[in-house]
Design a protein around this motif. Structure first.
Motif, PDB file in Angstrom:
ATOM      1  N   ASP A 145      -0.620   5.676  -3.602  1.00 18.62           N
ATOM      2  CA  ASP A 145      -1.934   5.075  -3.427  1.00 18.62           C
ATOM      3  C   ASP A 145      -2.205   4.825  -1.949  1.00 18.62           C
ATOM      4  N   GLY A 146      -1.413   5.473  -1.093  1.00 17.22           N
ATOM      5  CA  GLY A 146      -1.628   5.405   0.341  1.00 17.22           C
ATOM      6  C   GLY A 146      -2.359   6.633   0.838  1.00 17.22           C
ATOM      7  N   VAL A 147      -2.464   6.730   2.139  1.00 17.28           N
ATOM      8  CA  VAL A 147      -3.162   7.843   2.782  1.00 17.28           C
ATOM      9  C   VAL A 147      -2.130   8.743   3.447  1.00 17.28           C
ATOM     10  N   ILE A 148      -2.111  10.017   3.049  1.00 14.68           N
ATOM     11  CA  ILE A 148      -1.192  10.977   3.653  1.00 14.68           C
ATOM     12  C   ILE A 148      -1.849  11.545   4.894  1.00 14.68           C
ATOM     13  N   ALA A 157      -2.266  -2.808   2.798  1.00 16.70           N
ATOM     14  CA  ALA A 157      -1.683  -4.137   2.624  1.00 16.70           C
ATOM     15  C   ALA A 157      -1.743  -4.628   1.189  1.00 16.70           C
ATOM     16  N   GLY A 158      -2.267  -3.850   0.305  1.00 14.16           N
ATOM     17  CA  GLY A 158      -2.340  -4.272  -1.088  1.00 14.16           C
ATOM     18  C   GLY A 158      -1.064  -4.023  -1.871  1.00 14.16           C
ATOM     19  N   GLY A 159       0.002  -3.730  -1.167  1.00 12.69           N
ATOM     20  CA  GLY A 159       1.254  -3.458  -1.877  1.00 12.69           C
ATOM     21  C   GLY A 159       1.331  -2.032  -2.351  1.00 12.69           C
ATOM     22  N   GLY A 160       0.927  -1.096  -1.519  1.00 16.65           N
ATOM     23  CA  GLY A 160       0.885   0.310  -1.893  1.00 16.65           C
ATOM     24  C   GLY A 160       2.255   0.884  -2.204  1.00 16.65           C
ATOM     25  N   ALA A 235       5.390  -1.305  -0.313  1.00 17.59           N
ATOM     26  CA  ALA A 235       5.227  -2.036   0.932  1.00 17.59           C
ATOM     27  C   ALA A 235       5.185  -3.536   0.675  1.00 17.59           C
ATOM     28  N   VAL A 236       6.152  -4.240   1.225  1.00 17.42           N
ATOM     29  CA  VAL A 236       6.167  -5.699   1.164  1.00 17.42           C
ATOM     30  C   VAL A 236       6.638  -6.232   2.503  1.00 17.42           C
ATOM     31  N   LEU A 237       6.279  -7.477   2.818  1.00 14.95           N
ATOM     32  CA  LEU A 237       6.734  -8.130   4.039  1.00 14.95           C
ATOM     33  C   LEU A 237       7.044  -9.576   3.685  1.00 14.95           C
TER      34      LEU A 237
END
Length: 671
Positions: A145-148, A157-160, A235-237
């Protein structure tokens, strides 16, 4: 051409599997026909027709290899361990799993052998020609659900999440590196969430040196098998969704079999050809003629190994790498009827040729094939005088441990100890370390009797033993040792060993009948008759002596149980894991008194051992058990008359066996 042929490329040719072979030494039976067992260009599936070992033409017998033999040969040739549970199961007959009459070939065996041969070949070949590092970039992404973009995958930042596949080239230990960074610096030690094949992984921050070379990122070390693996990153931080840019996912081989493979190192030391076809053919011959000689058990010639060489030449023509060709040839070697099926002369009482004697020696004492020294001795033989010194040498070789483990494990039942279950509440000490120590004690007793040429009765009467921890605690000894005095704890000899006592018990209780029948069958070779089919089930009683008394009052039981029960009752001071006891769980005191047939009164395991040692049947039974295992068949009484168990020690019995007519001559017909 593929590195190893698919199972569908192998064509089994009925009985040709059993008897088809190329030219063989003069003392090897002539084949019925010559066939190629492999058609590498065919997609013909394995034939569904059952394949059995045909007895062959008059004067020839054949049987398939058994699991331990297969494992021993592969270990000797390549230093590779075989998962024997994947091989065809070996039927037990007359107490052993290597009797040739029972080792027939079923239709499913080809599939099992093929799978194991391919696994062995993959382990042997290091495949140095394939990359040891693989990268996954946008081409490997399955979904996200990210951009390649041209620099990887940007996760919002939505947790992709990004899911991608890495094709791992060889089995080994890999550093899986995620090269990337968060939009909100600095990178945190936690890293993104990552799963490999649906298993969650904890990522560590790349060390500074690696980060400087590869860019910022994270790493985890994993053992990966060759083939595709699915990777999922989120993706998490600090546990919260964050924007992450994944630039690459990389798997780098670090310390796997593909890097330091001793089997491949040995093969590569023989020769690695350049790209010239003639060099490939010469190198293939240099490599596989000796391997074929060892695997097949007789000195192979260039012509014998031609099918292996032809396969490698064909691999070169199809553009395969050298390691792919060698891998395929190893599969051919292990699928050859020369390896899978053993032939021997029969139908007359003529002496076997030296090659067959050498093969039988190696199978008996090493569960393998002859080594170079044994092959050389057989090649130079003019009579049978070479057999005894070679057997002496082989018994001193570490590979003779295979004989001790397999023979004692089947004869004395200790191979049944480890897989057996015990109630952890009743026996909290029961674990793998304890069962290993039980087996080691029995094997050490037998090994010492062979090495020191002790009387066969020492197997019953020995008062010292090899006791590893935690067996010493079970015995109530102050500690473990290699030469422990067991007389003070009523141990010594096989009848006092926990491994034997546990193997002859039920999981939750002892069994007078099971132990008594074991003594008669395994130590005296006088097994009781099986119970009648219509015999009523004995009532459950707390005291085994009460059950034995019931046998004595039942006319349908007394004939057999008068022989069985006294043997088992004498061992009742040992519980179901071989621990000493003075009372049963019910509180009743243990009574280990017994009266043997003939009116001999005795008490306990020590007096039973002394009675058995004085029984002529014991020594004769040891000889018979060894001969059955060593010959791969049940010998006739007349074949064992020249082996006297009282003339010397156990080592002498073994040497007399391998120089006996029964060992050196073909099986007389009819059998």
């Amino acid at each position: 051409m593929r590195a190893a042929a698919s199972r569908r490329t192998w064509r089994w040719v009925g009985v040709g599997l059993a008897l088809a072979c190329h030219a063989a030494p003069a003392d090897v039976p002539a084949p019925v026909d010559t066939v190629d067992t492999v058609d590498v260009d065919s997609d013909t599936p394995v034939d569904d027709t059952p394949v059995v070992v045909d007895p062959g033409p008059p004067g020839v017998r054949g049987w398939r290899v058994h699991r331990a033999f297969y494992r021993g040969v592969v270990a000797d040739l390549f230093g590779v361990d075989v998962p024997v549970h994947l091989l065809p199961e070996d039927p037990v007959y007359d107490g052993f799993d290597d009797l040739t009459d029972a080792l027939t070939i079923a239709d499913a065996d080809a599939e099992a052998w093929m799978g194991v041969a391919e696994d062995v070949a993959r382990q042997v070949v290091a495949r140095p020609d394939v990359p040891t590092e693989v990268d996954a970039t946008s081409d490997a992404v399955e979904r996200t659900d990210g951009v390649i973009d041209g620099d990887g995958v940007a996760l919002a930042a939505g947790g992709g999440t990004v899911v991608l596949t890495l094709q791992v080239p060889v089995d080994g230990v890999y550093d899986v590196v995620v090269v990337g960074s968060y939009d909100a610096p600095p990178p945190v030690p936690r890293g993104p969430w990552m799963w490999i094949d649906d298993r969650a992984e904890a990522l560590d921050v790349l060390p500074d040196a690696r980060s400087a070379a590869e860019g910022p990122g994270w790493v985890v070390r994993r053992d990966l098998e060759a083939g595709p693996h699915l990777f999922r990153l989120q993706a998490v931080l600090n546990g919260n969704p964050a924007a992450l840019h994944v630039r690459a996912v990389r798997a780098t081989l670090t310390d796997g079999e593909g890097v330091t493979n001793p089997a491949w190192t040995r093969l590569a030391a023989v020769c690695i050809p350049d790209d010239d076809p003639s060099a490939w053919e010469a190198c293939a011959r240099q490599l596989f003629v000796p391997l074929a000689s060892r695997a097949w058990g007789w000195p192979a010639t260039d012509d014998d190994a031609q099918v292996l060489v032809d396969g490698i030449v064909a691999a070169h023509a199809s553009g395969s790498t050298w390691s792919e060709a060698v891998e395929h040839a190893i599969v051919r070697l292990l699928m050859s009827p020369h390896f899978l099926v053993r032939l021997e002369p029969s139908g007359s009482h003529e002496a076997w040729g030296p090659s067959h004697v050498a093969a039988r020696l190696a199978r008996f004492l090493w569960s393998s094939v002859p080594d170079d020294a044994l092959i050389a001795a057989a090649a130079q033989a003019t009579d049978a005088s070479w057999v005894r010194p070679q057997a002496e040498r082989m018994l001193a070789d570490p590979r003779a441990a295979a004989f001790v483990t397999r023979f004692t494990g089947q004869w004395l039942w200790t191979q049944r100890v480890a897989p057996s279950a015990r109630d952890a509440t009743l026996h909290p000490a029961w674990n793998e370390a304890l069962t290993d120590a039980m087996v080691a004690e029995v094997e050490a007793l037998f090994t010492r009797a062979v090495d020191d040429d002790l009387p066969v009765t020492d197997l019953l009467l020995a008062s010292r033993g090899h006791v590893q921890a935690p067996l010493d605690a079970l015995y109530g000894l102050p500690g473990p040792g290699d030469d422990v005095d067991l007389s003070g704890v009523d141990r010594g000899g096989v009848l006092g060993m926990a491994g034997v006592l546990a193997a002859t018990s039920q999981p939750a209780r002892t069994s007078v009948v099971r132990r008594g029948a074991w003594v008669l069958s395994q130590l005296l070779c006088d097994p009781p008759e099986p119970p009648p089919a219509d015999i009523p089930r004995a009532p459950d009683v707390d005291d085994p002596r009460e059950a034995a008394n019931l046998h004595q009052t039942n006319p349908s039981c007394i004939a057999c149980h008068a022989q069985i029960d006294p043997m088992g009752l004498a061992l009742e001071h040992f519980d179901e894991i071989g621990a000493w006891r003075t009372a049963y769980p019910s509180g009743a005191l243990v009574d280990a008194s017994a009266t043997l047939p003939g009116g001999v009164d005795l008490y306990g395991a020590r007096e039973l051992a002394a009675a058995l040692a004085a029984d002529d049947r014991f020594g004769a039974c040891v000889v018979r058990q060894l001969a059955t295992y060593g010959l791969g068949r049940s010998p006739a009484d007349a074949e064992l008359t020249d082996i006297d168990p009282e003339a010397g020690g156990l080592r002498g019995v073994l040497l007399d066996l391998v120089t006996s007519d029964a060992f050196l001559h073909a099986v007389p017909e009819p059998r």
